[in-house]
Design a protein around this motif. Structure first.
Motif, PDB file in Angstrom:
ATOM      1  N   SER A 167     -45.316 -34.757  61.245  1.00 39.56           N
ATOM      2  CA  SER A 167     -44.660 -34.312  62.473  1.00 39.56           C
ATOM      3  C   SER A 167     -43.668 -35.376  62.921  1.00 39.56           C
ATOM      4  CB  SER A 167     -45.678 -34.083  63.587  1.00 39.56           C
ATOM      5  OG  SER A 167     -46.287 -35.314  63.960  1.00 39.56           O
ATOM      6  N   ILE A 168     -42.770 -34.991  63.817  1.00 38.74           N
ATOM      7  CA  ILE A 168     -41.800 -35.948  64.339  1.00 38.74           C
ATOM      8  C   ILE A 168     -42.513 -37.086  65.055  1.00 38.74           C
ATOM      9  CG2 ILE A 168     -39.988 -36.254  66.076  1.00 38.74           C
ATOM     10  CD1 ILE A 168     -38.826 -33.594  65.265  1.00 38.74           C
ATOM     11  N   ALA A 169     -43.549 -36.758  65.832  1.00 40.12           N
ATOM     12  CA  ALA A 169     -44.288 -37.803  66.555  1.00 40.12           C
ATOM     13  C   ALA A 169     -44.915 -38.807  65.590  1.00 40.12           C
ATOM     14  CB  ALA A 169     -45.362 -37.164  67.432  1.00 40.12           C
ATOM     15  N   THR A 170     -45.449 -38.298  64.481  1.00 40.88           N
ATOM     16  CA  THR A 170     -46.072 -39.200  63.503  1.00 40.88           C
ATOM     17  C   THR A 170     -45.026 -40.076  62.832  1.00 40.88           C
ATOM     18  OG1 THR A 170     -47.861 -37.621  63.094  1.00 40.88           O
ATOM     19  CG2 THR A 170     -47.457 -39.280  61.390  1.00 40.88           C
ATOM     20  N   VAL A 171     -43.881 -39.494  62.475  1.00 39.28           N
ATOM     21  CA  VAL A 171     -42.825 -40.271  61.842  1.00 39.28           C
ATOM     22  C   VAL A 171     -42.295 -41.337  62.797  1.00 39.28           C
ATOM     23  CG1 VAL A 171     -40.488 -40.156  60.902  1.00 39.28           C
ATOM     24  CG2 VAL A 171     -42.183 -38.460  60.224  1.00 39.28           C
ATOM     25  N   LEU A 172     -42.092 -40.991  64.068  1.00 40.16           N
ATOM     26  CA  LEU A 172     -41.654 -41.972  65.055  1.00 40.16           C
ATOM     27  C   LEU A 172     -42.654 -43.124  65.175  1.00 40.16           C
ATOM     28  CD1 LEU A 172     -40.256 -39.713  67.918  1.00 40.16           C
ATOM     29  CD2 LEU A 172     -38.967 -41.367  66.588  1.00 40.16           C
ATOM     30  N   ALA A 173     -43.946 -42.771  65.142  1.00 43.52           N
ATOM     31  CA  ALA A 173     -44.973 -43.807  65.229  1.00 43.52           C
ATOM     32  C   ALA A 173     -44.928 -44.722  64.015  1.00 43.52           C
ATOM     33  CB  ALA A 173     -46.347 -43.150  65.354  1.00 43.52           C
ATOM     34  N   GLU A 174     -44.704 -44.159  62.839  1.00 44.56           N
ATOM     35  CA  GLU A 174     -44.597 -44.971  61.629  1.00 44.56           C
ATOM     36  C   GLU A 174     -43.373 -45.883  61.693  1.00 44.56           C
ATOM     37  OE1 GLU A 174     -46.556 -45.379  59.200  1.00 44.56           O
ATOM     38  OE2 GLU A 174     -47.871 -43.639  59.034  1.00 44.56           O
ATOM     39  N   MET A 175     -42.269 -45.366  62.203  1.00 48.24           N
ATOM     40  CA  MET A 175     -41.057 -46.165  62.313  1.00 48.24           C
ATOM     41  C   MET A 175     -41.248 -47.339  63.266  1.00 48.24           C
ATOM     42  SD  MET A 175     -38.228 -43.073  62.488  1.00 48.24           S
ATOM     43  CE  MET A 175     -36.940 -44.146  63.105  1.00 48.24           C
ATOM     44  N   ALA A 176     -41.945 -47.082  64.367  1.00 48.83           N
ATOM     45  CA  ALA A 176     -42.115 -48.117  65.392  1.00 48.83           C
ATOM     46  C   ALA A 176     -43.321 -49.003  65.140  1.00 48.83           C
ATOM     47  CB  ALA A 176     -42.242 -47.451  66.769  1.00 48.83           C
ATOM     48  N   GLY A 177     -44.217 -48.583  64.232  1.00 52.44           N
ATOM     49  CA  GLY A 177     -45.415 -49.363  63.982  1.00 52.44           C
ATOM     50  C   GLY A 177     -46.391 -49.314  65.123  1.00 52.44           C
ATOM     51  N   ARG A 178     -46.455 -48.153  65.801  1.00 51.91           N
ATOM     52  CA  ARG A 178     -47.401 -47.990  66.911  1.00 51.91           C
ATOM     53  C   ARG A 178     -48.053 -46.619  66.820  1.00 51.91           C
ATOM     54  NH1 ARG A 178     -42.355 -47.677  69.971  1.00 51.91           N
ATOM     55  NH2 ARG A 178     -42.671 -49.836  70.617  1.00 51.91           N
ATOM     56  N   PRO A 179     -49.178 -46.395  67.504  1.00 54.15           N
ATOM     57  CA  PRO A 179     -49.857 -45.093  67.430  1.00 54.15           C
ATOM     58  C   PRO A 179     -48.992 -43.976  67.991  1.00 54.15           C
ATOM     59  CG  PRO A 179     -51.300 -46.772  68.372  1.00 54.15           C
ATOM     60  CD  PRO A 179     -49.927 -47.360  68.306  1.00 54.15           C
ATOM     61  N   PRO A 180     -49.157 -42.734  67.477  1.00 56.27           N
ATOM     62  CA  PRO A 180     -48.410 -41.598  68.025  1.00 56.27           C
ATOM     63  C   PRO A 180     -48.653 -41.447  69.519  1.00 56.27           C
ATOM     64  CG  PRO A 180     -49.489 -40.975  65.985  1.00 56.27           C
ATOM     65  CD  PRO A 180     -50.016 -42.335  66.347  1.00 56.27           C
ATOM     66  N   GLY A 181     -47.577 -41.120  70.254  1.00 58.52           N
ATOM     67  CA  GLY A 181     -47.708 -40.920  71.683  1.00 58.52           C
ATOM     68  C   GLY A 181     -47.558 -42.176  72.496  1.00 58.52           C
ATOM     69  N   ALA A 182     -47.407 -43.336  71.857  1.00 60.81           N
ATOM     70  CA  ALA A 182     -47.259 -44.574  72.610  1.00 60.81           C
ATOM     71  C   ALA A 182     -45.927 -44.598  73.334  1.00 60.81           C
ATOM     72  CB  ALA A 182     -47.361 -45.778  71.668  1.00 60.81           C
ATOM     73  N   ALA A 183     -45.817 -45.483  74.310  1.00 64.63           N
ATOM     74  CA  ALA A 183     -44.603 -45.563  75.114  1.00 64.63           C
ATOM     75  C   ALA A 183     -43.416 -45.962  74.251  1.00 64.63           C
ATOM     76  CB  ALA A 183     -44.796 -46.589  76.235  1.00 64.63           C
ATOM     77  N   GLY A 184     -42.234 -45.562  74.711  1.00 64.63           N
ATOM     78  CA  GLY A 184     -41.004 -45.991  74.044  1.00 64.63           C
ATOM     79  C   GLY A 184     -40.491 -45.004  73.028  1.00 64.63           C
ATOM     80  N   GLN A 185     -41.105 -43.784  72.947  1.00 66.74           N
ATOM     81  CA  GLN A 185     -40.646 -42.819  71.968  1.00 66.74           C
ATOM     82  C   GLN A 185     -39.884 -41.666  72.621  1.00 66.74           C
ATOM     83  OE1 GLN A 185     -43.892 -41.614  69.483  1.00 66.74           O
ATOM     84  NE2 GLN A 185     -44.581 -43.680  69.143  1.00 66.74           N
ATOM     85  N   GLN A 186     -39.555 -41.782  73.908  1.00 65.92           N
ATOM     86  CA  GLN A 186     -38.858 -40.709  74.583  1.00 65.92           C
ATOM     87  C   GLN A 186     -37.415 -40.648  74.140  1.00 65.92           C
ATOM     88  OE1 GLN A 186     -39.713 -43.553  75.802  1.00 65.92           O
ATOM     89  NE2 GLN A 186     -38.209 -44.375  77.222  1.00 65.92           N
ATOM     90  N   ARG A 187     -36.801 -39.468  74.314  1.00 63.31           N
ATOM     91  CA  ARG A 187     -35.365 -39.331  74.064  1.00 63.31           C
ATOM     92  C   ARG A 187     -34.609 -40.013  75.184  1.00 63.31           C
ATOM     93  NH1 ARG A 187     -33.110 -36.377  70.407  1.00 63.31           N
ATOM     94  NH2 ARG A 187     -31.186 -36.450  71.602  1.00 63.31           N
TER      95      ARG A 187
END
Length: 524
Positions: free
Chosen positions: A242-262
Motif C-alpha cells: 500500500s502507499i502507506a506501507t511504501v511511505l513508511a519504508e521510505m522514511a524508515g518509520r512505522p506506517p501511520g507515523a507523523a510526517g507522512q501527510q501531503r
C-alpha cells in the motif's frame, strides 16, 4: 535482500530480463549504493522509489552504463554484462529517458526521433518524406500529437518528455528506464503515457520506473522496490502492499507515523483579495494594493492576461499542456517580450526586458528545467547560490566573504539540503537537492515576488514539505508567490486560490478547497 527480490520476482511470473547483485558505488569517498540487489522481469513495469539522496538515480545510471560500479554484478537476459557507456548499453537493448532530457533543441521532432538512423535516398541525400512518414506513424501509434518538422526548441517541457520516450521506443529497446517520466505531465498526458507502457508490457519490454509520485506507481507498476540510504529496504508486488506501507519504508518509520501527510496550505489570514478588501472596507481603510498585477498583458504566446497577487498570497496557475502557464512567468521575468498591457509592482508600472532587471526589481524565478536554466552544474552549492546575489560566479573562492558562505550554510540548513560537503559539485547532488539549491538561490536575494515553475517536480514527500514550509514563510512575511504545477494536488493543497489558464488566457478562478478533482474538471 536477494531472497526477497527473488520471491517478488517469482510472484511476477517471469524470468529476469535484468538482474543486479550487490551493487556498490561511491563518489568522493561517500558510499551512495551499498550492496543493492535488483531484478527486473520481461513484460513488467518495476518502480524504484525512495527519498531524495536514497540512490535511485545512481542505481539506474549503473544499469545503463553511465556510471561504473565499484562492486557487484549485472546480468542482462542471463548473460553477465559490464557496460562501459550508455551507448554500449543501448546497443545491448537498454534505453534510458532521464529526468533532464537529451534532445537536440535546434533539430526537428523527426530528426530527434531517428537520430543517426535517418533514411537516405539512392543518391545518399536525406529522404525527408520517408523521415516525416516514419515519424508520423510512430507518433500516431503512441498517441502523441506533434508536427514532425516542428523544432524541439519550440516544444514545452511536457512535449519534450513525450518525444524523449518516443525516441527510446523507436530504438526498439528491450529494457526501458524512465526517470520521473510524469514530472512535467498533466493528468491527461500521464494517462497517455500509462497506456503506452501497458502496450510495451504486452510486447515484452521491461520497464524500470523511477518516480516520487506513488499514485502513478500504484496506477501503472507491477512491483515496487524501496531504496533507503543506499540500501534496498523492500521489494513487493504493488497488489500486495500500500502507499502507506511504501511511505513508511521510505522514511524508515512505522506506517501511520507523523510526517507522512501531503502538503497542505498553512493559514494565511486575509490573504485573498476579497477577504482583504472586506477587511479594509470594514476598517474604513483604503483598498490594498496588489504586490504583483498584470493588466491585459499580451505576448507572442499570451492574450489579454489580467490578475493580481496580493501581499501574503500564494496563487496557483493551472492548465493543460500548451495552455500558457509558464509563458505567464516568462513575461513577468523578462524572458518574453510584453507586446501590450502592463506589469505592475506595488501599484507602479514596470518594464522588464531581462531577468537581471526582474531580479533588481525584487522578482525571482525558479525555472521548470533546473539543470539547464537554474544551475551551474560544475560549481558547488555556495557558488550557485551566490550567483543570484552577485550576478555571476566568483572566480576565486577567497573573494567570497566568509559571512556570505555562512549565510549560504544557514539557507541550506533551513531547506534541509543534503550536500555532503560544501565543496561538492552540484552535478552530483540528487534531483531534489538540486531543486533546493535553486530555491536557496532565489531566497538569497531581497525578493518580494517569487515565481515557481514546477517547484516540486521530481521531489519526494519530505522535500515537498520542506519547500512548502519555505513558501509559506515567504508569503507570511508579506511577499507574493505565483506557482505553476502539473500536480493539481499540490496546487489545491498550497494555494489561496487558483487561476485557470487556457490558450494563453485566464479562463477562470477557483477558490481554495476545490481539490485536485475540481481543478481538473474546471480545465476540461
Amino acid at each position: 535482500m536477494t531472497a526477497a527480490v527473488d520471491l517478488a520476482l517469482s510472484g511476477a511470473g517471469a524470468a529476469p530480463a535484468l538482474r543486479a547483485r550487490g551493487l556498490r558505488k561511491g563518489f568522493d569517498g561517500n558510499l551512495v549504493l551499498d550492496g543493492v540487489d535488483f531484478a527486473l522481469a520481461a513484460g513488467e513495469v518495476h518502480a524504484v522509489v525512495g527519498s531524495n539522496g536514497a540512490g535511485k538515480s545512481t542505481l539506474v545510471k549503473l544499469l545503463n552504463g553511465c556510471h561504473q560500479r565499484d562492486g557487484g554484478t549485472l546480468e542482462l537476459f542471463g548473460a553477465a554484462v559490464n557496460f562501459s557507456s550508455p551507448r554500449a548499453a543501448g546497443r545491448a537493448g537498454i534505453a534510458m529517458v532521464y529526468q533532464e532530457l537529451s534532445l537536440i533543441a535546434s533539430m526537428s521532432v523527426a530528426e530527434n526521433l531517428f537520430m543517426a538512423r535517418w533514411p537516405c535516398s539512392a543518391a545518399g541525400w536525406l529522404d525527408e518524406a520517408a523521415l516525416a512518414g516514419a515519424a508520423r506513424r510512430l507518433l500516431a501509434e503512441l498517441g502523441i500529437a506533434l508536427d514532425p518538422w516542428r523544432c524541439v526548441a519550440e516544444l514545452s517541457a511536457a512535449e519534450q518528455q513525450l518525444l524523449e520516450i518516443a525516441k527510446a521506443v523507436a530504438r526498439q529497446a528491450r529494457v526501458l528506464i524512465l526517470d520521473e517520466p510524469t514530472a512535467a505531465l498533466s493528468a491527461r498526458e500521464s494517462a497517455l503515457l500509462f497506456a503506452l507502457l501497458r502496450r510495451l508490457k504486452g510486447q515484452g519490454v521491461a520497464v524500470v520506473y523511477i518516480s516520487h509520485s506513488l499514485g502513478d506507481v500504484f496506477a501503472v507498476c507491477d512491483r515496487v522496490s524501496v531504496l533507503r540510504d543506499g540500501r534496498m529496504a523492500s521489494c513487493a508486488a504493488v497488489a500486495a502492499t500500500s502507499i502507506a506501507t511504501v511511505l513508511a519504508e521510505m522514511a524508515g518509520r512505522p506506517p501511520g507515523a507523523a510526517g507522512q501527510q501531503r502538503p497542505q496550505r498553512a493559514p494565511r489570514p486575509a490573504a485573498a483579495p476579497v477577504a482583504a478588501a472586506a477587511a479594509d472596507s470594514a476598517a474604513g481603510a483604503a483598498p490594498r494594493t496588489p504586490l504583483l498585477e498584470l493588466r491585459n498583458v499580451a505576448t507572442a504566446a499570451l492574450a489579454d492576461v489580467s490578475f493580481a497577487v496580493y501581499p501574503g498570497q500564494v496563487v496557483g496557475l493551472a492548465g493543460l499542456l500548451g495552455s500558457g502557464r509558464s509563458q505567464i512567468l516568462a513575461a513577468i521575468f523578462g524572458l518574453a517580450r510584453v507586446e501590450s498591457g502592463q506589469v505592475l509592482l506595488a501599484g507602479a508600472p514596470v518594464t522588464i526586458g531581462t531577468p537581471r532587471q526582474a531580479i533588481g526589481l525584487g522578482i525571482v524565478l525558479l525555472p521548470e528545467q533546473r539543470r539547464r536554466q537554474g544551475l551551474a552544474l560544475e560549481l558547488d552549492v555556495a557558488d550557485n547560490v551566490l550567483m543570484a546575489r552577485h550576478g555571476q560566479a566568483r572566480p576565486w573562492r577567497w573573494l567570497v566573504p566568509e559571512q556570505e558562505r555562512r549565510s549560504v550554510a544557514a539557507l541550506a540548513r533551513r531547506l534541509g539540503l543534503r550536500a555532503d560537503g560544501a565543496g561538492r559539485a552540484v552535478r552530483y547532488l540528487s534531483g531534489g537537492n538540486q531543486q533546493k539549491v535553486v530555491l536557496a538561490k532565489c531566497l538569497s536575494t531581497p525578493a518580494r515576488v517569487m515565481l515557481l515553475d514546477e517547484p516540486m517536480a521530481g521531489i519526494d514527500l519530505q522535500g515537498k514539505l520542506a519547500i512548502l514550509r519555505i513558501v509559506d514563510q515567504f508569503a507570511a512575511e508579506g511577499n507574493a508567490v505565483l506557482l505553476v504545477s502539473s500536480d493539481y494536488d499540490d496546487i489545491a493543497g498550497v494555494c489561496d486560490h487558483t487561476l485557470l489558464v487556457r490558450r494563453g488566457r485566464i479562463a477562470g478562478q477557483l477558490a481554495a478547497g476545490q481539490g485536485a478533482a475540481g481543478i481538473l474538471a474546471a480545465l476540461q
